[in-house]
Design an enzyme around this catalytic site. Structure first.
Site, PDB file in Angstrom:
ATOM      1  N   ARG A   3      -7.515 120.586  38.844  1.00 22.79           N
ATOM      2  CA  ARG A   3      -6.885 120.256  37.476  1.00 22.79           C
ATOM      3  C   ARG A   3      -6.450 121.714  37.048  1.00 22.79           C
ATOM      4  O   ARG A   3      -5.321 121.898  36.579  1.00 22.79           O
ATOM      5  CB  ARG A   3      -7.810 119.650  36.708  1.00 22.79           C
ATOM      6  N   HIS A  25     -20.056 115.398  37.454  1.00 25.73           N
ATOM      7  CA  HIS A  25     -18.292 116.134  37.641  1.00 25.73           C
ATOM      8  C   HIS A  25     -17.324 115.019  37.448  1.00 25.73           C
ATOM      9  O   HIS A  25     -17.538 113.712  38.027  1.00 25.73           O
ATOM     10  CB  HIS A  25     -18.073 116.628  39.227  1.00 25.73           C
TER      11      HIS A  25
END
Ligand SMILES: Cc1cc2nc3c(=O)[nH]c(=O)nc-3n(C[C@H](O)[C@H](O)[C@H](O)COP(=O)(O)OP(=O)(O)OC[C@H]3O[C@@H](n4cnc5c(N)ncnc54)[C@H](O)[C@@H]3O)c2cc1C
Ligand code: SF4
Ligand code: SF4
Ligand code: FES
Lengths: 551, 251
Positions: free
Chosen positions: A347, A327
């Site tokens: 994000r 990740h």
């Protein structure tokens, strides 16, 4: 104690670096770097731990002999069993059941519910857990679950996003089941009382996920997995389905090419128990705790690849073992939380990756492998990372942008888990950026399955992260909680059907284990390693060096 | 080639303290903690959980996610010189010099058995399954014990009133660690009460979204069958092309 002085969680030198981020922030509010072209993506991927040279080798024995996997994975596939097959007393069966489910995350728990829905009595099902029921990767899922349920979305679009994200290596018929069942699964969860985020008009909030072409992520604040799991676990308990905790499975039983149960091991007393089952569903989750290539991990304590190890000995085929998902945004500072997941939803809600000079250097929602590789490049090739007091490098995730873009107070409301995590270390993510670096996150491949969770071995089903095929070489965010619920359900239903037509239990033998040991010997592999490992070992070296094993 | 390999080695080296355990020689600051009464000198940077491991314990209980989501690592501790007992999560709390601590391995709490599809959506459901909520003396001990900083007492009070929305909202971040329940003088199991409340609210207090219902029906009626037959039979090259030409929904 001469501890470094911290100002709102950061040492002074990092504070000064944060000023650079603050300076460029106003310009970055309306600027996002464009997505990479295919060539650019391919170039940066050479730095990804999956593609960087070294770290892998071919498997020497078993159904996937010759296939390549990370050394840490192959080490376990080539390890000797924990038991001496001849020393196990098979004459007393402790649990005789129709359906044995190994591992109670989202996949195992939903399998139990659906087997029960399908007419298998609760007391003919047994769920066993290595730790407590729910101490699992499932409970940690933060970001959300995908389902194509908006008017402008379609299941084929979800299909295309998934296959493309998986580098076209996914098994088509399995992906089809995933995307076609998805809306039903969300509806089922809501009927069971799961609380998904809603718009003011009551519609579901749908967010971006990396690598998707449309917003289709359903979330429960940043506690999606917690909410989903605790709802179905509550239902599981209401049905009074038998459940064992602190009781890992350490080997399967077989009769010929059929799995007929498993040996459990009491984690606290060391005693073993024998389970005979007509159908066995393996739902043991992933492998983050193998720390592949030395990366930290987001995974829970029990994520140690036990499922594939024992299934492989029983003849089950694996696939896509060569790729690992890192990740992009694991926490890199402070040291107490290194590796912890900072959800992708940060994000998709506006947070931007920024380098030491305050520059936004990458499109924030590239597929995970590309995004992660670009962070490694920024830190170790371009040398534009930020070095922590303990010598880690990371890049900034400019989280204050989230409140700027969505309104003040949004972080506290939408990301309570993240917010709490940093607050405990004195950092206010609504005011300051946080430091991130890729972390080992997900087992892309695993035991090969068909659309009903069946493996190539009779009597053995797999569901969830332990399985391989649905995500190809790279899983998209939000597709794995979905995977667990879709194939947990399908395997539960299918195993129930099987049990109805296969009314006699098989014999329990460990013949496959003996054969496997012979194979290892023939391949010249020394009995140095044993598996499954069940738990990682983080004991201090100083203490270990002086330990005497008496009891 | 060599350089890329080297990058991996540098990353692995930098992460050693969190992947293979802490090495004594790297530590500058130390504290002494007392695990079930025994003193251990441990690095000051550790959490309670990692400090217990550093001291030589292999944890088989009281540990799960290691990231504050599962509630397995409930810990009760007292700071040096304080009379007050504190409660928190071992995986989320840094050690402090002079801490006396014990981990709670298990909460022997009773969960009621119910079927939410058959219950009325009003306060009576709490009285039926968890009648002890009525005994809440509003001492606020639960709220003070909650490692998630939830307003636990408020949601218990909301349950008594049948305010499902407030129960759901205030308890949403509950990780069911049990710390509230083990200290409650009225023997209420707050987190089970909250679980029932949230499920009732999720099912009855919120509507089933129309677009979701419609999509499930469409799939059942085969609306996407042809499109799916078509796309699942495409070659890799065709799929790659389609993928490259995808239109991204505007932000
Ligand atoms: C921090 C984090 C965040 C994530 N966020 C998201 C997200 O936003 N969206 C998304 O879709 N996915 C997300 N994922 C991925 C997703 O949560 C997992 O892939 C998925 O939940 C795995 O579920 P599972 O049921 O297959 O395995 P798990 O939930 O891990 O459950 C497996 C269980 O089996 C037990 N077990 C293991 N070995 C044995 C054994 N030998 N015997 C008995 N029991 C055993 C384990 O202890 C565990 O309890 C995230 C994962 C993590 C770690
Ligand atoms: S601790 Fe128990 S009695 Fe005290 S406020 Fe909380 S629920 Fe009420
Ligand atoms: S409400 Fe109780 S069980 Fe839930 S997190 Fe707080 S203390 Fe733990
Ligand atoms: S180990 Fe899960 S909350 Fe601490």
């Amino acid at each position: 104690m001469a501890e470094i002085k911290l100002i709102d969680g950061y040492p002074e030198y990092m504070r000064r670096l944060i000023e650079k981020v603050e300076k460029t922030r106003p310009k970055r509010v309306d600027y996002t770097p464009p997505p990479m072209s295919k060539q650019e993506q391919e170039e940066v991927l050479k730095l990804h731990p999956d593609y960087a040279p070294g770290g892998k080798r071919a498997i020497a024995v078993g159904p996937n002999k010759g296939d390549v996997g990370p050394n840490e994975v192959v080490d376990l596939l080539e390890a000797y069993p924990l038991i001496e097959p001849d020393e196990i007393d098979l004459s007393r069966v402790d649990y005789d059941t129709d359906i044995l489910i190994i591992g109670g995350g989202l996949a195992g728990t939903s399998a139990a519910l659906w087997a029960n829905n399908q007419g298998i009595a609760a007391d003919r099902i047994l769920l066993v857990n290595k730790l407590r029921h729910g101490d699992a990767n499932s409970i940690m899922a933060e970001g959300g679950t995908q389902a194509a349920d908006r008017e402008i979305d379609s299941v084929q679009r979800h299909y295309l996003d998934t296959i493309g994200g998986g580098h076209f290596a996914n098994k088509p018929e399995v992906v089809r089941a995933l995307v076609e069942d998805a809306p039903f699964i969300i509806k089922w969860l809501i009927e069971m009382g799961a609380i998904f985020d809603r718009e003011a008009n009551g519609e579901l909030v749908e967010k971006w996920g990396g690598g998707t072409s449309i917003k289709r992520m359903h979330s429960c604040r940043d506690y999606t997995g917690l909410e989903e799991l605790r709802v179905i676990r509550d239902e599981f308990r209401n049905r009074q389905i038998p459940c064992l905790e602190q009781f890992p499975a350490i080997e399967l039983f077989t009769e010929g090419n059929r799995v007929t149960g498993a040996i459990l091991w009491n984690l606290e007393t060391g005693e073993y128990k024998i389970v005979r089952a007509k159908a066995t569903i393996l739902a043991t989750g992933g492998f983050g705790r193998l720390h592949i290539r030395g990366f930290p991990t987001t995974n829970h304590y029990g994520a140690t690849f036990d499922g594939p190890v024992i299934a492989y000995r029983a003849g089950a085929k694996l696939r896509d073992t060569d790729t690992v998902q890192y990740h992009p945004t694991g926490a890199a500072y402070p040291i107490q939380i290194v590796g912890y997941l900072l959800t992708e939803k940060l994000r998709s809600s506006g947070a931007q990756p920024v380098n030491v000079d305050g520059e936004a250097f990458v499109f924030p929602l590239e597929p995970r492998d590309v995004e992660a590789a670009s962070f490694i490049r920024e830190c170790y090739v371009r040398n534009k990372g930020i070095t922590t007091p303990t010598g880690l490098r990371g890049i900034w995730l400019d989280t204050p942008l989230i409140d700027i873009k969505n309104g003040k107070g949004y972080i506290a409301k939408a990301f309570p888990a993240m917010n709490r995590l940093f607050k405990r270390h004195g950092i206010d993510m609504a005011k300051d950026p946080v430091l991130v670096f890729p972390t080992l996150h997900y087992q892309n491949g695993g035991v090969e399955t068909d659309p009903w969770g069946r493996t190539n071995v009779e009597g053995l089903w797999v569901a969830g992260e332990v399985s391989g095929g649905v995500h190809g070489k790279n899983r998209l965010m939000g597709n794995s909680t979905l995977d667990c619920l879709v194939f947990g359900r399908r395997s539960g239903i299918n195993a129930a059907e099987y049990v109805k037509t296969h009314t006699t239990a098989g014999n329990i033998t460990l013949e496959h284990v003996k054969k496997y040991i012979d194979m290892l010997k023939q391949a010249g592999i020394k009995p140095e390693r044993r598996a499954p490992i069940l738990l990682p070992d983080y004991r201090g070296r100083a203490a270990l060096a002086r330990m005497i094993d008496i009891f | 080639m060599e350089e890329k390999n080297n990058i991996m080695e540098r990353i692995a080296e930098a992460n050693r303290p969190v992947t293979t355990g802490v090495d004594e020689k790297d530590i500058k600051d130390w504290v002494t903690i007392y695990i079930m009464g025994k003193g251990y000198r441990v690095p000051a940077d550790l959490t309670i959980l990692t400090a217990i491991e550093y001291a030589g314990y292999r944890l088989l209980r009281s540990v799960g996610c290691r990231q504050g989501h599962c509630g397995a690592c409930a810990t009760v501790f007292r700071r040096a010189g304080e009379y007050k007992l504190q409660a928190d999560l071992a995986c989320q709390t840094r050690v402090e010099d002079g801490m006396y601590l014990v981990q709670i391995p298990f909460s022997p709490a009773e969960k009621a058995i119910y079927d939410i599809s058959k219950e009325p959506y009003d306060a009576s459901v709490f009285m039926k399954y968890y009648p002890e909520v009525a005994r809440c003396v509003s001492c606020n001990t639960c709220t003070k014990s909650c490692p998630q900083d939830l307003e636990v007492m408020d949601y218990v009070q909301a349950a008594i009133r049948g305010d499902f929305e407030l129960v759901a909202d205030n308890s949403f971040d509950c990780i069911q660690c049990g710390l509230c329940a083990i200290r409650c003088p009225a023997e209420i199991v707050q987190y089970h009460v909250a679980q029932l409340g949230r499920r009732m609210y999720g099912r009855y207090g919120l509507s089933m979204p129309e677009h979701l219902k419609k999509r499930v029906e469409e799939i059942e009626q085969g609306k996407f069958k042809e499109a799916m037959d078509n796309i699942t039979s495409k070659s890799r090259e065709e799929l790659e092309k389609m993928y490259a030409e995808r239109q991204r929904e505007p932000d």
